[in-house]
Design a protein around this motif. Structure first.
Motif, short mmCIF file in Angstrom:
data_model
loop_
_atom_site.label_atom_id
_atom_site.label_comp_id
_atom_site.label_asym_id
_atom_site.label_seq_id
_atom_site.Cartn_x
_atom_site.Cartn_y
_atom_site.Cartn_z
N UNK A 150 11.66 3.88 2.89
CA UNK A 150 12.41 5.02 3.43
C UNK A 150 12.08 5.36 4.88
N UNK A 151 10.93 4.92 5.37
CA UNK A 151 10.54 5.28 6.72
C UNK A 151 9.99 6.68 6.84
N UNK A 154 15.02 7.37 -1.45
CA UNK A 154 15.03 8.81 -1.70
C UNK A 154 16.44 9.28 -2.02
N UNK A 155 16.59 10.06 -3.09
CA UNK A 155 17.89 10.61 -3.47
C UNK A 155 17.95 12.12 -3.32
N UNK A 156 16.80 12.79 -3.35
CA UNK A 156 16.77 14.25 -3.20
C UNK A 156 15.36 14.68 -2.83
N UNK A 157 15.26 15.87 -2.27
CA UNK A 157 13.95 16.42 -1.95
C UNK A 157 14.03 17.94 -1.90
N UNK A 158 12.92 18.58 -2.27
CA UNK A 158 12.85 20.04 -2.26
C UNK A 158 11.62 20.44 -1.45
N UNK A 159 11.84 21.29 -0.44
CA UNK A 159 10.76 21.69 0.45
C UNK A 159 9.88 22.75 -0.20
N UNK A 160 8.78 23.03 0.45
CA UNK A 160 7.88 24.09 -0.01
C UNK A 160 8.61 25.43 -0.04
N UNK A 161 9.46 25.66 0.96
CA UNK A 161 10.21 26.93 1.01
C UNK A 161 11.21 27.03 -0.14
N UNK A 162 11.86 25.92 -0.49
CA UNK A 162 12.81 25.94 -1.59
C UNK A 162 12.13 26.17 -2.94
N UNK A 163 10.87 25.77 -3.04
CA UNK A 163 10.12 25.94 -4.28
C UNK A 163 9.00 26.96 -4.09
N UNK A 186 0.79 -1.24 0.00
CA UNK A 186 0.00 0.00 0.00
C UNK A 186 0.82 1.29 0.00
N UNK A 187 1.94 1.34 0.71
CA UNK A 187 2.81 2.51 0.66
C UNK A 187 4.26 2.05 0.55
N UNK A 188 4.68 1.81 -0.67
CA UNK A 188 6.02 1.30 -0.91
C UNK A 188 7.08 2.32 -0.53
N UNK A 189 6.81 3.59 -0.78
CA UNK A 189 7.82 4.62 -0.47
C UNK A 189 8.09 4.69 1.03
N UNK A 190 7.06 4.72 1.84
CA UNK A 190 7.26 4.79 3.28
C UNK A 190 7.89 3.50 3.81
N UNK A 191 7.51 2.36 3.24
CA UNK A 191 8.08 1.09 3.68
C UNK A 191 9.58 1.08 3.48
#
Length: 477
Positions: free
Chosen positions: A161-162, A211-220, A154-159
């Motif tokens: 990466x946590x 996960x290899x990268x992420x951009x926050x709401x503030x960054x975008x 059901x949630x592969x990403x959370x499984x």
């Protein structure tokens, strides 16, 4: 032999017989059961380099032994604590079977088997994803993975990466071994509530989902409610928002507005080669071409004259297999599917019987080869698109096929939510239904193989999604 000797032998035999019976009664059968819950018919999922434990109960058991596992897997049985510890490396065999043998105080044994699945790969060409928005006021986005063997995570990403995707996940794209996921709100929803998640834009490895990268709401912060994304390379990631289309350079986080993209609709991009396409609707509708060579669009007008159904409103676009473009259109009460040549501007048009719904994902139709699928409410239709020159546009009405009514399979299904999906490899058609906006957690994924069975779905999966944004399939290049 005298009578005394005979009686002595009988007494010895009786004693031996009695002794054997007593021994058997002293060695009851071993009782061995796993107490860790594993879904019925499901394997035990193991994230690489992460310990997974199985608990068990044992009575009349001296020892529990684990059978040999394939290379990359390891297992440890802790008898004193009645638990089993499993691990797998990133290069372990994806599937394995754990055999557990409990030996009693005598020679009796009890055996249990557990199917194992290492979550070290998500790029099987026959797999499928559902991106989930989540409830915009209370939940983050999530990523459901449907395995070729029929299991659902059901949630592969959370499984893996946590952590979680951003609030109201909207769209995702595959490019160069990566997956890009854009969410509408990132870590703060429209009412100002903060969420713990990995940001407005999340980049992950397409094979492992790490996960290899992420951009926050503030960054975008330049983006205003982004809805769709298409990546050409790491320096040319295109994001549609309320203003138009921006180019994001993920190497430095810089956003550049693409001139001429103002008012780009809430609809998925189409990618052909290294170019990205969106559109504008109007009396003269236009395809907008965006290439890495320029931060400005090239406008390509769709013809109005020379076709039976005027193209005044574009409902959606998709790349065709031959380099042309599929365009679903509506004009003056008629809907049509068009195959459009971007260079010659030649259109082959076939009329369809109604105006398909697009939902918030902007998916009006899906195509595989010349097979086009679309929906009218809960009813799915198919158009086998025939390019024969001697056919007119109205021939599409005769070719259009009714395929399935989802409400006939499930009276509790309230609506088909956010479009269909067709698998580029298997040809299977996917649909999502939810009971209602309030009861969205009661839902189903429907899978049809119309080539094999036109009467019923080949698989359904219950309560796996959370306001699904759409179906996506591993990059097959």
């Amino acid at each position: 032999m005298n009578a005394r000797t005979i009686w002595s032998l009988l007494l010895v035999a009786a004693a031996l017989f009695t002794g054997c019976s007593t021994k058997e009664e002293a060695d009851p059968a071993p009782e061995f059961e796993l107490t860790t819950e594993v879904g019925e018919g499901m394997p035990l999922f193991v994230v690489p380099d992460t310990k997974v434990e199985l608990a068990y109960t044992a009575n009349h058991v001296q020892h529990v032994a684990a059978g040999t596992l394939p290379e990359g897997w390891s297992v440890e049985v802790l008898d004193a604590e009645q638990r089993i510890v499993l691990t797998a490396t990133a290069d372990a065999a994806t599937a394995a079977t754990l055999t557990l043998t409990a030996t009693g105080t005598g020679s009796q044994q009890a055996e249990r088997q557990v199917a194992l699945r290492c979550l070290n790969t998500f790029d099987d060409p026959q797999g499928a994803f559902v991106l989930n928005e989540g409830n915009m006021t209370t939940e983050n986005g999530s990523l459901t993975y449907m395995m070729p063997e029929g299991h659902v995570l059901p949630d592969a990403y959370q499984t893996v990466n946590g952590t979680q995707l951003g609030n109201v996940a909207q769209d995702m794209d595959f490019c160069d071994g990566k997956i890009y996921v854009i969410s509408q709100n990132g870590d703060r929803n429209a009412t100002g509530t903060s969420f713990e998640n990995d940001g407005m834009l999340v980049v992950m490895d397409a094979r492992t989902l790490r996960r290899t990268a992420g951009f926050t709401r503030e960054q975008l912060a330049q983006l205003d409610w982004p809805t769709h994304i298409a990546a050409v390379d790491e320096r040319h990631v295109y994001v549609r928002d309320n203003a138009g289309v921006y180019r994001l350079d993920t190497t430095n986080g810089e956003l550049t507005f693409v001139s001429g993209s103002e008012g780009a609709p809430k609809s998925r991009f189409a990618k052909i080669g290294d170019k990205v396409y969106t559109y504008k609707s109007g009396y003269i509708s236009k395809i907008l071409e965006i290439s890495p060579e320029s931060d400005a669009v090239r406008s390509i007008s769709l013809p109005v004259s020379g076709v039976s159904c005027d193209i005044n409103e574009v409902l959606g676009i998709q790349a065709a297999d031959d380099g042309r473009m599929w365009v679903m259109s509506f004009g003056f009460g008629k809907s049509a599917m068009n195959k459009f040549d971007l260079e010659t501007r030649k259109v082959i048009q076939r009329q369809v019987g109604f105006k398909p719904e697009t939902g918030s994902s902007g998916v009006a139709f899906v195509a595989r080869g010349n097979d086009i699928y679309y929906a009218d409410g809960m009813t799915i239709y198919h158009l086998p698109f025939d390019e024969s020159a001697d056919l007119d546009a109205a021939s599409g009405l005769d070719a259009e096929e009714w395929m399935a009514d989802l409400s006939a399979f499930d009276s509790q299904a309230g609506m088909c939510y956010n479009g269909l999906g067709v698998h580029p490899v298997t040809g299977r058609l996917y649909a999502n239904t939810i009971r209602s906006y309030a009861l969205y957690a009661q839902n189903r994924i429907w899978v049809f193989d119309f080539a094999a069975d036109k009467e019923s779905p080949i698989a359904t999966y219950e309560d796996c999604t959370r306001f699904p944004a759409g179906f996506y399939f591993p990059e097959n290049r």
